[in-house]
Scaffold this motif. Structure first.
Motif, mmCIF file in Angstrom:
data_model
loop_
_atom_site.group_PDB
_atom_site.id
_atom_site.type_symbol
_atom_site.label_atom_id
_atom_site.label_comp_id
_atom_site.label_asym_id
_atom_site.label_seq_id
_atom_site.Cartn_x
_atom_site.Cartn_y
_atom_site.Cartn_z
ATOM 1 N N HIS A 109 1.065 -1.451 0.243
ATOM 2 C CA HIS A 109 -0.090 -0.193 -0.318
ATOM 3 C C HIS A 109 0.503 0.873 0.012
ATOM 4 O O HIS A 109 0.548 2.389 0.081
ATOM 5 N N GLY A 110 2.250 1.024 -0.227
ATOM 6 C CA GLY A 110 2.648 2.094 -0.499
ATOM 7 C C GLY A 110 2.894 3.229 0.525
ATOM 8 O O GLY A 110 3.304 4.183 0.424
ATOM 9 N N VAL A 111 3.008 2.372 1.805
ATOM 10 C CA VAL A 111 3.573 3.233 3.288
ATOM 11 C C VAL A 111 4.679 3.906 3.171
ATOM 12 O O VAL A 111 5.874 3.185 2.799
ATOM 13 N N GLY A 112 5.270 5.070 3.252
ATOM 14 C CA GLY A 112 6.418 5.741 3.360
ATOM 15 C C GLY A 112 7.547 5.266 4.598
ATOM 16 O O GLY A 112 8.351 5.071 4.003
ATOM 17 N N GLN A 113 7.070 5.121 5.874
ATOM 18 C CA GLN A 113 8.086 4.840 6.133
ATOM 19 C C GLN A 113 7.612 4.039 7.800
ATOM 20 O O GLN A 113 6.403 3.600 8.124
ATOM 21 N N PHE A 114 8.173 3.219 8.325
ATOM 22 C CA PHE A 114 8.027 2.035 9.329
ATOM 23 C C PHE A 114 8.801 1.587 10.708
ATOM 24 O O PHE A 114 10.474 1.415 10.720
ATOM 25 N N CYS A 115 8.861 2.372 11.401
ATOM 26 C CA CYS A 115 9.480 1.732 12.591
ATOM 27 C C CYS A 115 8.940 1.165 13.596
ATOM 28 O O CYS A 115 8.013 0.689 13.947
ATOM 29 N N TYR A 116 10.413 0.533 14.308
ATOM 30 C CA TYR A 116 10.108 -0.623 15.119
ATOM 31 C C TYR A 116 10.882 -0.500 16.029
ATOM 32 O O TYR A 116 12.274 -0.071 16.081
ATOM 33 N N ILE A 117 9.866 -1.572 17.081
ATOM 34 C CA ILE A 117 11.292 -0.697 18.449
ATOM 35 C C ILE A 117 11.548 -2.503 18.712
ATOM 36 O O ILE A 117 10.300 -3.406 19.141
ATOM 37 N N ASN A 118 12.011 -2.717 18.748
ATOM 38 C CA ASN A 118 13.493 -4.366 18.717
ATOM 39 C C ASN A 118 14.052 -4.406 20.283
ATOM 40 O O ASN A 118 13.062 -3.815 21.238
ATOM 41 N N VAL A 119 15.218 -4.464 20.433
ATOM 42 C CA VAL A 119 15.731 -4.444 22.139
ATOM 43 C C VAL A 119 17.459 -4.484 21.971
ATOM 44 O O VAL A 119 18.273 -5.176 20.917
ATOM 45 N N ILE A 120 17.407 -3.920 22.863
ATOM 46 C CA ILE A 120 19.593 -3.264 22.838
ATOM 47 C C ILE A 120 19.991 -4.774 22.807
ATOM 48 O O ILE A 120 19.786 -5.676 23.778
ATOM 49 N N GLY A 121 20.914 -5.184 21.836
ATOM 50 C CA GLY A 121 21.777 -6.891 22.254
ATOM 51 C C GLY A 121 20.943 -7.930 21.197
ATOM 52 O O GLY A 121 21.172 -9.219 22.462
ATOM 53 N N GLY A 122 19.345 -7.647 20.697
ATOM 54 C CA GLY A 122 19.209 -8.594 20.855
ATOM 55 C C GLY A 122 19.725 -9.298 19.536
ATOM 56 O O GLY A 122 19.463 -10.470 19.785
#
Length: 290
Positions: A109-122
């Motif tokens: 659907h042509g979304v411009g940006q994707f912000c993902y919250i991961n984990v440090i050192g994962g």
């Protein structure tokens, strides 16, 4: 033009703060929730109700391909704080497959940006939970969508386990000198939306304004309770033994302990941000029945 932002994991501790921060900055918010009733109730550990903060409710299960297929239609950005915490679900089904399904919808659907919250050192932690997250990070970085990957070390809500032990009279640590800077959900949400608004792809390790040793975390909890400091050190092999035993009866619990153990044995310190302090947080919850 007002941006429309899809939030996955909107009813979790961090997800609620993300919805509130997006609303405060004037975004139209589409929130993925399993239960609207649950979303409208106050969240855990100071995280807000979503009452009045959501413009478009997407109610359903992220594990349902039909539900997710067009979930990103008409949105400009995606922010995902989606992941297994205490649910019975397999992290590969949620942290990897469900996030990947949302990403594929965003691509279509042509979304411009994707912000993902991961984990440090994962990528270094052996737990299935973090390996599933790492697999999704790899998928996201290979996507045509511009991405912001945020790696926190742990939330203030996670640190309530230390407060709980202090309430019972003694805190157990493994390596007292290992460091971590946990972050309040509101501070992390603001950081995530700052990165999303800036629009530059990248990956950031970020934590709260204060770095503690695990000894210091325990001392902070006892100070909040105004009680004498009582700390005992456990040998690392004891954690390994506990994981082996738990793995026989409950692989999921064993994997959770594996993740927590890794965090207690390795420095997890990100770029400091925010202004919430752990002592004040502990004091606000010192009398809670945790």
């Amino acid at each position: 033009m007002t941006a429309t932002t899809l939030v996955a994991g909107a009813t979790g501790y961090l997800g609620r703060f993300i919805v509130a921060e997006l609303h405060r900055r004037g975004h139209n918010v589409r929130a993925i929730v399993r239960s609207r009733e649950r979303a409208l109730a106050p969240g855990p550990w100071e995280s807000p109700s979503l009452e009045g903060l959501v413009d478009d409710w997407a109610v359903g299960a992220v594990s349902n391909p039909d539900f997710v297929a067009d979930i990103a239609e008409g949105v400009d950005n995606v922010v995902s704080a989606l992941g297994v915490t205490k649910q019975a679900a397999d992290p590969w089904d949620i942290d990897h497959k469900a996030n990947l399904a949302i990403l594929r919808s965003a691509e279509r659907h042509g979304v411009g940006q994707f912000c993902y919250i991961n984990v440090i050192g994962g990528d270094q932690c052996p737990a299935q939970l973090t390996q599933a997250k790492t697999a999704f990070v790899n998928d996201l970085r290979s996507s045509s969508i511009s991405s912001q990957i945020i790696n926190p070390p742990g939330y203030f809500s996670d640190m309530t386990e230390i407060l709980k032990m202090a309430q019972k009279g003694r805190v157990y640590v493994v390596r007292p000198d290992v460091r971590i800077n946990p972050i309040h959900g509101a501070d992390l949400a603001a950081y995530c939306i700052d990165r999303l608004t800036a629009g530059e792809p990248g990956m950031w390790d970020v934590g709260g304004p204060e770095a503690f040793t695990w000894q210091g975390l325990a001392e902070c909890a006892f100070r909040a309770l105004d009680r004498p400091v009582k700390i005992s050190k456990l040998p690392p092999w004891l954690l390994s033994a506990a994981i082996s035993v738990l793995n026989v009866f409950s692989p999921k619990k064993a994997d959770t302990v594996r993740f927590v153990s890794w965090s207690m044995l390795h420095d997890c310190v990100g770029e400091p941000t925010g202004n919430h302090t752990l002592l004040d947080f502990f004091k606000r919850h010192a009398e809670d029945n945790i």
